[in-house]
Motif scaffolding. Structure first.
Motif, short mmCIF file in Angstrom:
data_model
loop_
_atom_site.label_atom_id
_atom_site.label_comp_id
_atom_site.label_asym_id
_atom_site.label_seq_id
_atom_site.Cartn_x
_atom_site.Cartn_y
_atom_site.Cartn_z
N TYR A 168 2.11 -6.20 1.47
CA TYR A 168 2.62 -4.94 0.93
C TYR A 168 3.54 -5.21 -0.24
O TYR A 168 3.46 -4.54 -1.28
N ALA A 169 4.38 -6.21 -0.06
CA ALA A 169 5.29 -6.55 -1.15
C ALA A 169 4.52 -6.92 -2.41
O ALA A 169 4.91 -6.60 -3.52
N ALA A 170 3.40 -7.55 -2.21
CA ALA A 170 2.63 -7.99 -3.38
C ALA A 170 1.80 -6.88 -3.98
O ALA A 170 1.54 -6.87 -5.18
N THR A 171 1.31 -5.96 -3.17
CA THR A 171 0.34 -4.99 -3.68
C THR A 171 0.87 -3.57 -3.75
O THR A 171 0.35 -2.75 -4.51
N GLY A 172 1.84 -3.26 -2.93
CA GLY A 172 2.40 -1.92 -2.97
C GLY A 172 1.58 -0.89 -2.25
O GLY A 172 1.75 0.30 -2.45
N MET A 187 3.10 -10.78 -8.04
CA MET A 187 3.73 -11.89 -7.31
C MET A 187 2.79 -13.09 -7.26
O MET A 187 1.60 -12.98 -7.53
N ALA A 212 10.01 -4.47 0.76
CA ALA A 212 8.81 -4.25 -0.05
C ALA A 212 8.71 -2.79 -0.43
O ALA A 212 8.36 -2.45 -1.57
N GLN A 226 8.65 3.27 -2.46
CA GLN A 226 7.87 4.10 -1.54
C GLN A 226 8.60 4.24 -0.22
O GLN A 226 9.40 3.39 0.17
N LEU A 236 13.83 -8.85 -4.70
CA LEU A 236 12.92 -8.81 -3.55
C LEU A 236 12.78 -10.18 -2.89
O LEU A 236 12.79 -10.30 -1.67
N PHE A 251 1.55 -8.62 6.89
CA PHE A 251 1.27 -7.36 6.19
C PHE A 251 2.40 -6.99 5.25
O PHE A 251 2.18 -6.47 4.15
N ALA A 252 3.63 -7.26 5.69
CA ALA A 252 4.77 -6.95 4.83
C ALA A 252 4.69 -7.73 3.53
O ALA A 252 4.93 -7.19 2.44
N LEU A 253 4.32 -8.98 3.62
CA LEU A 253 4.16 -9.78 2.41
C LEU A 253 3.08 -9.19 1.51
O LEU A 253 3.24 -9.09 0.29
N ARG A 298 10.88 -2.10 -3.23
CA ARG A 298 10.36 -2.61 -4.49
C ARG A 298 9.40 -1.63 -5.12
O ARG A 298 9.36 -1.43 -6.33
N TRP A 299 8.56 -1.03 -4.30
CA TRP A 299 7.54 -0.10 -4.81
C TRP A 299 8.03 1.33 -4.84
O TRP A 299 7.27 2.24 -5.13
N ALA A 304 11.31 -7.07 6.04
CA ALA A 304 10.42 -7.36 4.92
C ALA A 304 9.74 -6.09 4.45
O ALA A 304 9.57 -5.86 3.25
N PHE A 305 9.32 -5.27 5.40
CA PHE A 305 8.70 -4.00 5.01
C PHE A 305 9.65 -3.13 4.21
O PHE A 305 9.27 -2.54 3.19
N ALA A 365 10.18 -8.83 10.35
CA ALA A 365 9.04 -8.18 9.74
C ALA A 365 9.44 -6.82 9.20
O ALA A 365 9.07 -6.42 8.10
#
Lengths: 104, 481, 611, 512
Positions: free
Chosen positions: B176-180, B196, A53, A59, A8, B172-174, A56-57, A49-50, A46
């Motif tokens: 999201y990456a951290a919290t899901g 993270m 992420a 989702q 990630l 927000f993406a960051l 990663r989850w 990145a979404f 952006a």
């Protein structure tokens, strides 16, 4: 999943690099068209990145946001290009440093 | 989706449906009056439907939208603001634009975006609302094609607002990456147990702040504000300063409340820091402005600064209700006042295509030439300056109470300092308005339509009522928060 | 006695009517009202005096309570004892004569009504001053006469010099008044009342002789007395005050107001007895003043200024008397001085009136035959002033000198000083007579004084001559020194000194035996003459020490130094505005850059806070 | 209800005067005159209904029902704000003064205003309404509302009908009072929330907040907020600099109102709110406040002497006189307080008269510059006589109201602080210097024979004579005023420890 797992952090770094490129473009280019392009780069960074992420989850949310961002970017560009045409017609230039009547 | 869900979303649906109807109407009949009437009607209907929706509030519809009294209150406010803007725009846009009908369509969409923001409890809905609001505004700003200034303003706004959106989204993406998660509440819960690094969270938060701070034109993200306000058509500037800002503020407040970000002292202190900067810089920048639109633009920066005090006041949890009430009241009062102020500018410019901006000397003696408009401006200025008997004062009083109760002394001191500076430029407008006219200095006549007159009366009465009889609104706010 | 309130009421009423007439009243009526009201007062005073002389009973009358806050209850009330009777008689009696005289003196003046309004107001205020039963009401009269003095000195307002003189008179006396004001505050705070009789009783019971508080209180009261009575160091206003019409000088600046200080000390003598250092100060101030003024009078040219300095000097004698404890003698001299000095001023006024407003004595001369009535008046007045034997001034001044002699310790010194003063008095008073009425004529009189002027002069002549035989009803009211056992040598010296002065004056100014001109031409003589002429340079000193610094300060502060601070705030705001507005370049790229700057700033704050 | 009617009457009268201008330009001033007269008569009728013995009873400062009149209507329950008006002897005195000077103000502007006379009279009446409200409001929020609301019409009076430099003056006036007002608002809110913190309901009522204990620094902040607001309005040194400008530029009626009554609201605020709400802190602060008072007395007098503008001179004399008020209030004993109240009334009358004089001169000569006057007595003896009277009144001649005030203040102060008294007494000398200098430059001196100037007309003379009689009455028989205020002061003494115990409270304060 299989295949190569890209960490990630690497993707986020890539996205951040892209985002910075976009910002640099915004700060350095004078031509409104290039500025709009830089803007697209930022939005897409952006979006990337979404997606990363989301992956990663595990989702779908990230990809959905990606789609939303895509459409938003399209809308922005649509309006933006309309403005570009008008600016070219009225100011006879696309150099945003010249389009500077409002200040102070 | 159940019937209740539809009921809860009825304001949004009415606006969306109205937009469709409007589009169809324009396709078949081109008539400004009809379009404007339909717009106002739709918005009124949307506002009424909020009452309908309030019966089942609070109700979460999908993870994206939360229909609670808070959201509905602001929906009503935005719809009224939109309707007032539509009413004011009619004459203006007829003279300044070629085909004015789509203007109303865009206005309706913009209002819809604002309402979505009020409902938003999820990043996706936040994104949608924000962009719907912004993209429509780009077009609205550029709408008058007889002058080149709107074009410049729109280009600037588009590029910068886009960049800000991108920044916020990246942030927000960051997160999201951290919290899901992308839901505000869940996001808040996950913040503490992320795997993270903390720096990712901080960078994400900073980027979100930057993005939303830009939309709120907080210092140091305020540079665009005067240019865009100046270039945009006056009614849209009013809309931009009131509804658009209020919507973003509501979303931000909702984010803080739902995710309980007040736990993180640094985040709240950042808001306080930005508030102080905005109060000082906004007032100082407005100090010597002679262009009224720019002056109001800077003053709006200062006012958002005042409003940002709310975040600091929310630190102690038992003060949060009072602070939210204060924010809500302030937004209502500020919206009414701002629409009044820009409404006046609209009416002055409406029939003068050549006029690009309104300088102080243009309103010289306005009070004697057009007592109603002068009265409107007087009330608006006094309200902005926070003089008792006007809405602005009660709003400021609310903030005082919230901040005193929350012991935010530094912010209060800045507030007083800022207000002191502010008096100068607000009263300067009053002074110019009440100047005696010299014979050789002939001012162009201003034609005011009956509905503009009626609206002026309503706005004056509204601002004064909010300032003298605030008890029912206060009681309502207290009951829903 | 219920008619007491009529005494100040008559002149007050008359003044009110004259003011209300706004100058439109016929002269005859105004004259009748102006002089008549004082005459009526005089009759009332006579009635009161007769009653008092008959039974010796103190008469009191309370009109109303002025104000009542806590135990502070000063009343509008009168207290009539022997001292008051003497003062009232002088005020109304001499006052009436001067009013009578004024009718003729000012007949041609356009502001005739205004003059009598002021004069009547003055008489009313002066009466209140002496009749007051408490110090606050006395202060009302005190300031009232000051204000009237201001109005009358500046009566001819078109000449700015007159205005300056009037202001000087008011402000300089105000300095003393302020001290007195503080004295009243001190007395009230310490003793809880300002009613004079209870105050004296309280002082006697609470304070011991020589305590600090009575010394302080009396020193403050003395400040007021010094100011009003033109004693050192506040005497400088009186010579300038001669800018007013001459009858004004006679009434206010000779007979009545300037002696108010003497009255104040006499009235509060019990307080002063508790404070021997103050009393000594009174004596020394009196002595210093009488000598200084005497020397100054020698060098003056202006007939009225000579008389003014002589007034200062004579009041110095009164202070001397008070200081040595001869209170009754002081009041006695006050009365006789009122007679002869009023006479002198009125006579001088007649000279001035008949000589087209000529003031310089060296342009007069030889008037003895041309203005006989005036000459004899002046001669009698001067004789009384110089205390030639058997004139009224002789008795009073003699009493003062002998009282000084009897004082143990410093007494002889004071006596010697007073004697020197008496010599000076003899010289300057006859210098005046010889220069003005003898020798060659320089200016011809164009008119003779009428019956009103002459009448007033004649009555005053009589009073000046016989005033010394009056027995004042002061026994038991004021203490006096017993000087029956003074050796005859001392008495002879006292009697002889004025005669010596007369002789010197004759030799210098009439006899041509010693050339005064050559004396004055010598460098020392010239310097001394200039020094005396300028009043020992005291005016210049005050100007340099007080007036100029005050004016400089006012000029320096004129444009509100405090505003510098607020202006700095404004400048700061403008500067900040100027700096901030330069950021608004309108360049899109810079705006985008600012976004990045903001982001970096937030990141920096957050990361710094997190680490 | 009667107090609401009184204020409402003035407000409605203002609207009527404003609108009736359309019918006839002369109508507004008659309407204004009628309104104020009516208000005065109404007030008299209301007072007449109160039993006479009520005026002798000591009102409990903490209980509005023991006052002469008390009214409490719910207004904003969210914050515990009510429409609470109450009247005791002090308020009554000041309201009467306000209305009487209102009449004078209308008379003084009778023929001066030709631009929009309706709105002018309306602003005049609204200012009066605001001031009456300030004197009657007992809810701090309501008080603040009136406090600010009286500024707007005053601002407009200066900004619209003022003289050459009106923009600057009006702005300065407004910013000074508004900023200090915001500080007071802050203090009010702090006080109210402190009430909550100590376990009460949120309330802005004076009667609820009186006796509230604040601790340490918060109490100082809150007290200073009140003090600043009131001292700026008073005006006390060094916050006075708005006053000379505002006075100089204001139209005559504006100056009369400003000097006559608006300044008194500052003194009233100190007496009613600042000191009783923070008794201990105020008494600790008293030396500083008295120092400012003394500085004001001297500084104002010196600057008054330095001016060549008639109105500026009078304005600085106000600074000097109001210094005595500050001294009297902070000396806090009965004599000094009575003196301060007397000074409020007497200064109101004497300064109003002097400003009226200045206005009359300006109307006739088109200048306020005294260097261009001189010898006016010849052309206008009536004016000269009046000017002389008020000049000597303002320098504190006994027998006139100002003397009684100054004497009482200094007598009270002497018991507390003889040093300050001695310095303040210098003000009596400096007052003589500037007052007489003013007379010299205007009415005395060599007259300009070319100049044509009307003397006072009947209407002006009537106003002047009324004020002359008022000052004489105040100077010779001030007892009615003293008696009216005495019960109020008695009540306040129960709340505030007197100044004599200053040292004790200070040692007690540091001991904690």
């Amino acid at each position: 999943m299989g295949g190569l797992q890209i960490p990630l952090e690497h993707v986020l770094l890539l996205a951040a690099t892209l985002f910075s490129c976009g910002l640099m473009g915004l700060m350095l280019r004078r031509n409104i068209i290039f500025m709009l392009m830089s803007l697209e780069v930022m939005l897409n960074a952006a979006a990337l990145a979404f997606v990363a992420a989301g992956a990663r989850w595990q989702q779908a949310d990230g990809q959905i946001i990606f789609l939303l961002i895509l459409s938003v970017a399209a809308a922005e560009v649509a309006v933006g290009l309309g403005l570009v045409l008008q600016i070219q017609r009225r100011f006879k230039t696309l150099d945003m440093d010249q389009v500077n009547r409002l200040r102070g | 989706m159940t019937v209740a869900d539809f009921q809860a979303l009825s304001p949004l649906l009415v606006l969306a449906g109205g937009a469709t109807v409007l589009m169809l109407q324009i396709a078949f009949v081109r008539s400004v009056s009809l379009t404007a009437a339909l717009t106002v009607l739709t918005m009124a209907l949307a506002a009424l439907s909020c009452v309908h929706a309030a019966q089942i509030a609070p109700l979460q519809v999908t993870p994206l939208l939360q229909a609670d009294s808070f959201a509905l209150l602001f929906c009503v406010l935005f719809c009224i603001g939109g309707a007032a803007t539509a009413l004011l725009s009619q004459d203006y846009i007829r003279h300044h634009g070629d085909e004015p009908e789509e203007y109303f369509l865009l206005l309706m969409l913009s209002t819809l975006g604002a309402c979505v923001l009020a409902y938003a409890v999820h990043v996706a809905s936040l994104l949608l609302g924000l962009e719907l609001l912004s993209v429509s505004l780009y077009a609205l700003i550029a709408y008058p094609n007889k002058s080149i200034l709107p074009l410049e303003a729109a280009a600037k706004y588009l590029v910068l607002s886009g960049a800000a959106s991108a920044t916020a989204l990246f942030g927000f993406a960051l997160l999201y990456a951290a919290t899901g998660t992308l839901e505000f509440t869940a996001l808040g819960q996950q913040l503490d147990n992320t795997q993270m690094g903390q720096s990712v969270l901080l960078v994400g938060a900073a980027m979100v702040f930057t993005g939303l701070g830009f939309k709120l034109s907080l210092v140091p993200f305020h540079l665009w504000t005067p240019d865009v306000y100046d270039g945009a058509p006056a009614p849209i500037t009013g809309f931009l300063a009131s509804v658009a800002k209020a919507a973003v503020f509501v979303a931000l407040l909702r984010l803080f409340l739902d995710a309980d970000l007040f736990r993180y002292r640094i985040l709240v202190e950042i808001t306080g820091f930005l508030a102080i900067l905005s109060m000082l810089a906004g007032n100082l920048l407005a100090l010597l402005q002679t262009n009224i639109k720019r002056m109001l633009a800077y003053s709006s920066i200062a006012h958002i600064g005042y409003l940002m005090i709310i975040f600091m006041a929310c630190i102690t949890s038992d003060n949060r209700n009072l602070a939210s009430e204060a924010a809500a009241y302030y937004l209502v009062a500020y919206t009414a006042t701002t629409i009044a102020a820009f409404g006046l500018l609209t009416l002055i410019c409406a029939h003068q295509v050549e006029r690009e901006n309104v300088e102080l000397h243009h309103i010289s003696g306005l009070f004697w030439r057009q007592p109603l408009l002068g009265g409107l401006m007087l009330v608006a200025m006094l309200s902005l300056a926070g003089i008792p008997l006007t809405a602005g004062f009660v709003a400021k009083f609310y903030i005082f109470n919230a901040a005193v109760s929350g012991h935010n002394w530094v912010l209060l001191a800045t507030l007083i300092l800022g207000s002191g500076i502010g008096i100068y430029y607000y009263l300067r407008v009053v002074y110019y308005m009440t100047r005696r006219l010299e014979q050789h200095h002939v001012q162009p006549t201003v034609v005011v339509s009956w509905h503009a007159k009626a609206l002026s009366c309503i706005l004056i009465a509204g601002i004064l009522l909010l300032g003298t009889m605030p008890q029912s609104l206060m009681a309502y706010l207290r009951s829903i928060l | 006695m219920t008619t007491l309130w009529l005494i100040p009421l008559f002149p007050l009423l008359s003044a009110t009517l004259l003011v209300l007439s706004a100058g439109r009243m016929p002269r005859q009526l105004a004259a009748l009202l102006g002089a008549g009201s004082v005459g009526l007062s005089a009759i009332c005073v006579a009635l009161v005096a007769r009653t008092y002389l008959a039974d010796g009973q103190v008469q009191e009358l309370t009109l109303w309570t002025w104000m009542a806050v806590d135990n502070f209850t000063p009343r509008i009330a009168f207290y009539i004892d022997g001292l008051t009777v003497v003062m009232m008689s002088v005020i109304t009696g001499v006052g009436f004569l001067i009013h009578l005289y004024s009718i003729e003196f000012l007949w041609d003046d356009e502001s005739f009504c205004r003059y009598f309004a002021y004069m009547n107001l003055f008489v009313a205020a002066m009466l209140l001053l002496v009749m007051a039963d408490n110090l606050l009401l006395l202060y009302l009269g005190w300031e009232g006469v000051g204000a009237c003095s201001y109005l009358l000195v500046g009566f001819w307002y078109r000449d700015p010099d007159n205005g300056a003189a009037a202001r000087k008179a008011f402000v300089v006396t105000r300095v003393g008044d302020t001290a007195m004001f503080l004295g009243l505050l001190l007395l009230y705070t310490e003793l809880g009342t300002l009613d004079i009789q209870p105050l004296m009783a309280a002082a006697n019971s609470q304070w011991q002789v020589g305590d600090t508080l009575p010394i302080l209180a009396t020193a403050l009261l003395l400040g007021g007395a010094v100011g009003k009575s033109a004693q050192l160091p506040l005497h400088t206003w009186l010579p300038d005050a001669m800018a007013g019409p001459t009858p004004v000088s006679a009434l206010i600046h000779a007979a009545t107001m300037v002696t108010a200080g003497v009255y104040l000390i006499a009235r509060n003598y019990e307080l002063f007895l508790l404070a021997p250092p103050t009393l000594a100060a009174v004596a020394w101030i009196g002595l210093a003043t009488l000598l200084l003024a005497g020397f100054t009078a020698l060098a003056q040219h202006d007939i009225k200024r000579i008389l003014a300095y002589s007034t200062i000097s004579q009041i110095g004698y009164m202070f001397l008397a008070l200081g040595v404890g001869a209170f009754a003698s002081g009041i006695f001299h006050l009365m006789t001085h009122a007679f002869f000095k009023a006479l002198l001023f009125l006579a001088a006024g007649a000279v001035i009136h008949c000589l087209h407003h000529e003031h310089n004595i060296f342009r007069m001369g030889g008037l003895r035959r041309r203005l006989p009535v005036v000459f004899w008046s002046f001669l009698i007045g001067s004789a009384a002033l110089a205390a030639l034997p058997f004139t009224s001034g002789f008795y009073s001044k003699d009493a003062i000198l002998l009282s000084a002699w009897t004082l143990p310790g410093i007494g002889p010194w004071l006596w010697a000083g007073g004697l020197l003063g008496a010599l000076l008095t003899g010289i300057y008073s006859f210098r005046l007579v010889f220069i003005v009425f003898f020798g060659e004529a320089h200016t011809e009189p164009d008119q003779q004084p009428g019956w009103r002027m002459s009448g007033a002069l004649i009555v005053l002549c009589v009073l000046s001559l016989v005033g010394g035989w009056f027995a004042l009803p002061l026994a038991g009211v004021l203490p006096d020194k017993d000087h029956a056992h003074v050796s005859h040598a001392v008495e002879f010296i006292s009697i002889g000194t004025p005669l010596l002065g007369l002789l010197i004056a004759y030799l210098l100014f009439l006899g041509r035996q010693v050339s005064i001109a050559s004396l004055a031409e010598s460098p020392w003589g010239k310097a001394l003459q200039d020094f005396w002429y300028s009043g020992w340079r005291i005016d210049k000193l005050y100007d340099a020490l007080l007036v100029q610094p005050f004016k400089c300060l006012a000029h320096w502060w004129r444009n509100e130094p405090v505003d510098l601070f607020y202006n700095a705030l404004v400048a700061l705001s403008r500067w900040a505005h100027g700096r901030l507005i330069t950021l608004q370049t309108g360049e899109l790229r810079w705006y985008a850059t600012s976004l990045v700057f903001g982001l970096v700033l937030l990141l920096a704050i957050m990361l710094r806070n997190a680490s | 209800m009667s107090m609401v009617v009184l204020i409402g009457l003035l407000l409605v009268g203002g609207i009527a005067a404003w609108q009736l201008e359309r019918i006839d330009a002369n109508l507004p001033r008659w309407v204004a005159l009628a309104t104020v007269t009516l208000a005065l008569l109404y007030l008299v009728s209301v007072i007449a209904e109160i039993p006479a013995e009520s005026f002798k009873l000591t009102p409990d400062p903490g209980d509005g029902d023991s006052w002469l009149l008390h009214l409490k209507l719910a207004w904003i329950p969210r914050f515990g704000i009510s429409l609470e008006l109450a009247m005791d002897g002090l308020s009554l005195l000041l309201v009467i003064l306000t209305l009487l000077l209102g009449l004078i103000a209308i008379a003084s502007s009778w023929s001066e205003i030709d631009f929009k006379p309706g709105l002018f009279q309306a602003n005049l009446l609204w200012t009066l309404a605001g001031v009456c409200g300030v004197f009657l409001a007992m809810d701090l929020f309501l008080f603040f509302t009136f406090w600010e609301v009286m500024l707007i019409p005053m601002y407009l009076l200066i900004a619209i009908w003022g003289h050459e430099n009106r923009s600057y003056a009006a702005m300065k006036f407004f910013i000074f009072t508004q900023v200090s007002g915001l500080l007071m608002l802050l203090s009010i809110v702090i006080l109210a929330w402190q009430g909550v913190a100590t376990g009460g309901e949120l309330s802005f009522s004076y009667f609820d907040l009186l006796g509230l204990h604040l601790d340490g620094r918060l109490a100082w902040i809150a007290m200073l907020g009140f003090f600043l607001a009131f001292t700026v309005k008073l005006p006390g040194f060094p916050f006075h600099t708005w006053l000379p400008d505002a006075h100089t530029q204001a139209p005559t009626a504006g100056s009369v109102l400003l000097a006559g009554i608006l300044l008194k609201t500052g003194a009233y605020g100190l007496l009613r709110f600042c000191i009783p709400l923070f008794p201990e802190i105020s008494m600790q602060f008293a030396p500083v406040a008295m120092g400012l008072g003394v500085a004001g007395v001297i500084y104002g007098a010196v600057l008054a002497f330095a001016q060549s503008d008639f109105k500026r001179l009078v304005a600085y004399s106000s600074v000097s006189h109001m210094g005595f008020v500050l001294l009297g209030l902070y000396a806090w004993n009965n004599l000094a307080l009575q003196g301060a109240i007397m000074q409020m009334v007497a200064h109101g009358v004497s300064t109003a008269a002097l400003f009226m004089m200045a206005g009359a001169l300006q109307q006739r000569l088109h200048t306020r510059d005294m260097t261009r006057m001189g010898g006016l007595w010849q052309q206008a003896p009536r004016m000269g006589a009046c000017a002389m009277f008020f000049a000597v009144a303002s320098l504190g001649l006994p027998g006139l109201g100002n003397f009684v005030a100054e004497f009482l203040v200094l007598a009270g102060l002497f018991a507390v602080h003889p040093g300050f008294t001695a310095v303040a007494a210098l003000g009596l000398i400096t007052a003589a210097i500037y007052a007489l200098w003013m007379m010299q430059q205007t009415f005395q001196g060599a007259p300009d024979e070319q100049r044509q100037m009307d003397d006072f007309h009947g209407r002006e003379m009537l106003a002047m004579v009324a004020m002359i009689l008022a000052l004489l009455w105040l100077g010779l028989y001030p007892q009615p005023v003293l008696d009216l205020a005495q019960p109020v002061l008695d009540g306040l003494h129960g709340v505030v420890t007197p100044g004599e115990h200053l040292a004790q409270t200070m040692t007690a304060g540091t001991g904690q």
